[in-house]
Write a protein that holds these residues in place. Structure first.
Motif, PDB file in Angstrom:
ATOM      1  N   GLN A   1       0.808  -1.199   0.000  1.00 14.40           N
ATOM      2  CA  GLN A   1       0.000   0.000   0.000  1.00 14.40           C
ATOM      3  C   GLN A   1       0.856   1.269   0.000  1.00 14.40           C
ATOM      4  OE1 GLN A   1      -3.061   1.261   0.031  1.00 14.40           O
ATOM      5  NE2 GLN A   1      -4.386  -0.541  -0.017  1.00 14.40           N
ATOM      6  N   VAL A   2       0.496   2.197  -0.888  1.00 12.74           N
ATOM      7  CA  VAL A   2       1.058   3.535  -0.875  1.00 12.74           C
ATOM      8  C   VAL A   2      -0.100   4.525  -0.804  1.00 12.74           C
ATOM      9  CG1 VAL A   2       3.084   2.836  -2.193  1.00 12.74           C
ATOM     10  CG2 VAL A   2       1.102   3.774  -3.380  1.00 12.74           C
ATOM     11  N   GLN A   3       0.200   5.723  -0.353  1.00  9.25           N
ATOM     12  CA  GLN A   3      -0.825   6.749  -0.260  1.00  9.25           C
ATOM     13  C   GLN A   3      -1.027   7.411  -1.614  1.00  9.25           C
ATOM     14  OE1 GLN A   3      -0.059   9.793   2.640  1.00  9.25           O
ATOM     15  NE2 GLN A   3      -2.046  10.775   2.330  1.00  9.25           N
ATOM     16  N   LEU A   4      -2.277   7.467  -2.062  1.00 13.05           N
ATOM     17  CA  LEU A   4      -2.649   8.114  -3.309  1.00 13.05           C
ATOM     18  C   LEU A   4      -3.686   9.182  -3.004  1.00 13.05           C
ATOM     19  CD1 LEU A   4      -3.138   4.942  -5.555  1.00 13.05           C
ATOM     20  CD2 LEU A   4      -1.085   6.360  -5.384  1.00 13.05           C
ATOM     21  N   VAL A   5      -3.471  10.390  -3.488  1.00 17.09           N
ATOM     22  CA  VAL A   5      -4.360  11.514  -3.216  1.00 17.09           C
ATOM     23  C   VAL A   5      -4.760  12.153  -4.526  1.00 17.09           C
ATOM     24  CG1 VAL A   5      -4.678  13.696  -2.021  1.00 17.09           C
ATOM     25  CG2 VAL A   5      -3.278  11.903  -0.981  1.00 17.09           C
ATOM     26  N   GLU A   6      -6.059  12.077  -4.847  1.00 18.32           N
ATOM     27  CA  GLU A   6      -6.585  12.677  -6.067  1.00 18.32           C
ATOM     28  C   GLU A   6      -6.984  14.125  -5.827  1.00 18.32           C
ATOM     29  OE1 GLU A   6      -8.369   8.384  -5.958  1.00 18.32           O
ATOM     30  OE2 GLU A   6      -8.019  10.030  -4.551  1.00 18.32           O
ATOM     31  N   SER A   7      -6.932  14.920  -6.891  1.00 15.27           N
ATOM     32  CA  SER A   7      -7.405  16.287  -6.849  1.00 15.27           C
ATOM     33  C   SER A   7      -7.805  16.713  -8.255  1.00 15.27           C
ATOM     34  CB  SER A   7      -6.338  17.232  -6.287  1.00 15.27           C
ATOM     35  OG  SER A   7      -5.183  17.236  -7.104  1.00 15.27           O
ATOM     36  N   ALA A  92     -19.126  10.985 -12.152  1.00 21.49           N
ATOM     37  CA  ALA A  92     -18.775   9.874 -11.277  1.00 21.49           C
ATOM     38  C   ALA A  92     -17.716  10.341 -10.296  1.00 21.49           C
ATOM     39  CB  ALA A  92     -18.242   8.680 -12.082  1.00 21.49           C
ATOM     40  N   VAL A  93     -17.435   9.491  -9.319  1.00 21.88           N
ATOM     41  CA  VAL A  93     -16.249   9.649  -8.494  1.00 21.88           C
ATOM     42  C   VAL A  93     -15.100   8.956  -9.206  1.00 21.88           C
ATOM     43  CG1 VAL A  93     -15.155   9.160  -6.278  1.00 21.88           C
ATOM     44  CG2 VAL A  93     -17.575   9.782  -6.366  1.00 21.88           C
ATOM     45  N   TYR A  94     -14.005   9.655  -9.368  1.00 22.94           N
ATOM     46  CA  TYR A  94     -12.840   9.128 -10.073  1.00 22.94           C
ATOM     47  C   TYR A  94     -11.771   8.720  -9.068  1.00 22.94           C
ATOM     48  CZ  TYR A  94     -14.674  10.344 -14.605  1.00 22.94           C
ATOM     49  OH  TYR A  94     -15.447  10.396 -15.742  1.00 22.94           O
ATOM     50  N   TYR A  95     -11.297   7.487  -9.208  1.00 21.18           N
ATOM     51  CA  TYR A  95     -10.322   6.914  -8.299  1.00 21.18           C
ATOM     52  C   TYR A  95      -9.001   6.650  -9.003  1.00 21.18           C
ATOM     53  CZ  TYR A  95     -14.360   5.903  -5.331  1.00 21.18           C
ATOM     54  OH  TYR A  95     -15.493   5.997  -4.558  1.00 21.18           O
ATOM     55  N   CYS A  96      -7.937   7.017  -8.358  1.00 21.82           N
ATOM     56  CA  CYS A  96      -6.592   6.678  -8.795  1.00 21.82           C
ATOM     57  C   CYS A  96      -6.202   5.337  -8.189  1.00 21.82           C
ATOM     58  CB  CYS A  96      -5.630   7.773  -8.344  1.00 21.82           C
ATOM     59  SG  CYS A  96      -3.900   7.516  -8.756  1.00 21.82           S
ATOM     60  N   TRP A 119      -5.285   2.232  -3.672  1.00 22.23           N
ATOM     61  CA  TRP A 119      -6.372   3.061  -4.197  1.00 22.23           C
ATOM     62  C   TRP A 119      -6.464   4.373  -3.437  1.00 22.23           C
ATOM     63  CZ3 TRP A 119      -9.531   1.505  -8.273  1.00 22.23           C
ATOM     64  CH2 TRP A 119      -9.373   0.169  -8.676  1.00 22.23           C
ATOM     65  N   GLY A 120      -6.778   5.439  -4.167  1.00 23.59           N
ATOM     66  CA  GLY A 120      -7.059   6.707  -3.523  1.00 23.59           C
ATOM     67  C   GLY A 120      -8.490   6.775  -3.029  1.00 23.59           C
ATOM     68  N   GLN A 121      -8.840   7.904  -2.413  1.00 23.50           N
ATOM     69  CA  GLN A 121     -10.174   8.085  -1.845  1.00 23.50           C
ATOM     70  C   GLN A 121     -11.187   8.614  -2.842  1.00 23.50           C
ATOM     71  OE1 GLN A 121     -11.121   7.112   1.372  1.00 23.50           O
ATOM     72  NE2 GLN A 121      -9.128   6.096   1.080  1.00 23.50           N
ATOM     73  N   GLY A 122     -10.740   9.104  -3.976  1.00 24.84           N
ATOM     74  CA  GLY A 122     -11.630   9.542  -5.028  1.00 24.84           C
ATOM     75  C   GLY A 122     -11.843  11.044  -5.056  1.00 24.84           C
ATOM     76  N   THR A 123     -12.191  11.547  -6.234  1.00 28.69           N
ATOM     77  CA  THR A 123     -12.542  12.947  -6.423  1.00 28.69           C
ATOM     78  C   THR A 123     -13.769  13.019  -7.326  1.00 28.69           C
ATOM     79  OG1 THR A 123     -11.700  15.139  -7.063  1.00 28.69           O
ATOM     80  CG2 THR A 123     -10.965  13.271  -8.394  1.00 28.69           C
ATOM     81  N   GLN A 124     -14.717  13.869  -6.970  1.00 26.60           N
ATOM     82  CA  GLN A 124     -15.992  13.941  -7.672  1.00 26.60           C
ATOM     83  C   GLN A 124     -15.869  14.763  -8.948  1.00 26.60           C
ATOM     84  OE1 GLN A 124     -19.185  12.588  -6.829  1.00 26.60           O
ATOM     85  NE2 GLN A 124     -19.667  13.269  -8.926  1.00 26.60           N
TER      86      GLN A 124
END
Length: 129
Positions: A1-7, A92-96, A119-124
């Protein structure tokens, strides 16, 4: 696991554009396979695009081919999704997602959630008509 942050998500009219970013915490980002998925309310998570390590071969769902572009900047540990000619169906919510194990995958496998272990937490993303 690595941290993924969408924006980069937001509200846009049909025909408009958005660029999503995904910042990764991994120290070997250049070896990761990266992907984008999206999920609309009441629907299953669907593949959007993926990019391979190193030379960055790209793969797209038929629904977005010619409109979306996935890219990566290994120096910045970031993957992008440039979305043009947006349609209401893109809402949709987009996930990295990332496969940090450095494995080789076929395009068919990359289009499923199975090879991705982070997986990231998603961005709307909302596209109005």
């Amino acid at each position: 696991q690595v941290q993924l942050v969408e924006s980069g998500g937001g509200l846009v009219q049909a025909g408009g554009s958005l660029r999503l970013s995904c910042a990764a915490s991994g120290r070997t980002f250049s070896t990761y396979t990266m992907g984008w998925f999206h999920q609309a309310p009441g629907k299953e998570r669907e593949f959007v695009a993926a990019i391979s390590p190193r030379i960055g071969s790209t793969y797209y769902a038929d629904s977005v081919k010619g409109r979306f572009t996935i890219s990566r900047d290994n120096a910045k540990n970031t993957v992008y999704l440039q979305m043009n000619s947006l349609e209401p169906e893109d809402t949709a919510v987009y996930y990295c997602a990332a496969d940090t194990r450095g494995w080789q995958h076929t395009s068919v496998v990359l289009a499923t959630p199975n090879p991705y272990n982070s997986w990231g937490q998603g961005t709307q993303v909302t596209v109005s008509s």
